[in-house]
Motif scaffolding. Structure first.
Motif, PDB file in Angstrom:
ATOM      1  N   THR A 151      38.217  36.104  30.906  1.00  0.00           N
ATOM      2  CA  THR A 151      38.318  36.365  32.339  1.00  0.00           C
ATOM      3  C   THR A 151      39.762  36.623  32.750  1.00  0.00           C
TER       4      THR A 151
ATOM      5  N   THR B 205      42.922  44.324  35.331  1.00  0.00           N
ATOM      6  CA  THR B 205      42.570  44.811  36.667  1.00  0.00           C
ATOM      7  C   THR B 205      43.802  45.181  37.471  1.00  0.00           C
TER       8      THR B 205
ATOM      9  N   VAL C  72      34.793  43.631  37.934  1.00  0.00           N
ATOM     10  CA  VAL C  72      33.424  43.182  37.683  1.00  0.00           C
ATOM     11  C   VAL C  72      33.396  42.211  36.507  1.00  0.00           C
TER      12      VAL C  72
ATOM     13  N   LEU D 161      35.036  38.814  37.618  1.00  0.00           N
ATOM     14  CA  LEU D 161      34.165  38.024  38.491  1.00  0.00           C
ATOM     15  C   LEU D 161      32.921  37.537  37.752  1.00  0.00           C
ATOM     16  N   GLY D 162      32.417  38.346  36.806  1.00  0.00           N
ATOM     17  CA  GLY D 162      31.300  37.888  35.982  1.00  0.00           C
ATOM     18  C   GLY D 162      31.693  36.720  35.096  1.00  0.00           C
TER      19      GLY D 162
ATOM     20  N   GLN E 135      28.106  33.637  43.287  1.00  0.00           N
ATOM     21  CA  GLN E 135      29.182  34.482  42.764  1.00  0.00           C
ATOM     22  C   GLN E 135      28.635  35.841  42.340  1.00  0.00           C
ATOM     23  N   VAL E 136      27.502  35.844  41.652  1.00  0.00           N
ATOM     24  CA  VAL E 136      26.915  37.104  41.192  1.00  0.00           C
ATOM     25  C   VAL E 136      26.427  37.938  42.379  1.00  0.00           C
TER      26      VAL E 136
ATOM     27  N   TYR F 191      29.862  38.420  45.178  1.00  0.00           N
ATOM     28  CA  TYR F 191      31.033  39.144  44.680  1.00  0.00           C
ATOM     29  C   TYR F 191      30.635  40.342  43.819  1.00  0.00           C
ATOM     30  N   LEU F 192      29.803  40.121  42.811  1.00  0.00           N
ATOM     31  CA  LEU F 192      29.407  41.244  41.962  1.00  0.00           C
ATOM     32  C   LEU F 192      28.484  42.204  42.703  1.00  0.00           C
ATOM     33  N   GLY F 193      27.583  41.664  43.519  1.00  0.00           N
ATOM     34  CA  GLY F 193      26.606  42.509  44.172  1.00  0.00           C
ATOM     35  C   GLY F 193      27.059  43.119  45.473  1.00  0.00           C
TER      36      GLY F 193
ATOM     37  N   VAL G 103      32.231  44.087  45.041  1.00  0.00           N
ATOM     38  CA  VAL G 103      32.597  45.175  44.129  1.00  0.00           C
ATOM     39  C   VAL G 103      31.934  46.475  44.551  1.00  0.00           C
TER      40      VAL G 103
END
Length: 198
Positions: free
Chosen positions: A34, A41, A55, A58-59, A77-78, A81-83, A86
């Motif tokens: 990470t 990034t 991505v 954050l994953g 979080q998924v 932040y990811l959904g 991003v």
């Protein structure tokens, strides 16, 4: 139980006080991956690649939450932040027509200043977290710390204002991207009209 008996019991089970378990090793490896994704990034010169590496970062944080048995926070979080975040960033990049390849204009040549600010921010964050949890005790008989009940109580009792401020910030970013894209479209149409008049 005496310290000697505790040591003998630990030796009998095969796990000492400092011997890492599989979860701790996985936590360390995922944390390193990470951290590497986060560094890529902020150092890559391609904006789309930066968003995709975000991505990964954050994953990785979501996996760390799962390893800490905080399943609810991991799925938040998924989903958030990811959904959402991003997708919002990529949507903003597409609306502002950001270049897909290398973007030399995105580099302000202030890397040393940025590195200094990042180190100061990291040191401050570590100090705040260590100081906040120095005298913290976890009630093992109570509800799990990562459970929905505890997380909801903490979020809506102590962190309501930052939560709402973040949602307003994301909304402002989306509105700004739409305004910038419409301005570029209007400028392009004016140039096209002038070219036709000539």
């Amino acid at each position: 139980m005496t310290p000697a008996a505790t040591t003998l019991a630990a030796a009998a089970t095969g796990h000492g006080f400092l011997s890492p378990t599989g979860v701790e090793i996985a936590f360390l490896l995922v944390g390193l991956a990470t951290l590497g994704a986060a560094v890529v990034t902020v150092t890559t010169k391609q904006l789309v690649h930066a968003a995709l590496w975000l991505v990964v970062a954050l994953g990785g944080i979501a996996v760390e939450y799962l390893l800490l048995t905080a399943e609810f926070i991991a799925w938040v979080q998924v989903l958030i932040y990811l959904g959402s975040v991003v997708v919002l960033l990529l949507f903003g990049l597409m609306l502002t027509k950001a270049p897909i390849g290398r973007s030399p204009d995105a580099d302000s040549n202030n890397r040393w200043v940025a590195l200094g600010v990042a180190l100061v921010a990291a040191a401050s964050l570590v100090w705040v977290v260590v100081d906040a949890f120095r005298t913290m005790w976890i009630d093992l008989d109570g509800p799990a710390q990562g459970s929905t009940k505890v997380s909801g109580e903490i979020l809506f009792q102590h962190w309501v204002l930052p939560f709402e401020a973040l949602s307003v910030l994301l909304l402002a970013a989306l509105i700004g991207a739409i305004v910038l894209s419409r301005r570029d479209a209007a400028t392009g149409s004016e140039d096209h009209t002038k070219g036709q008049q000539r």
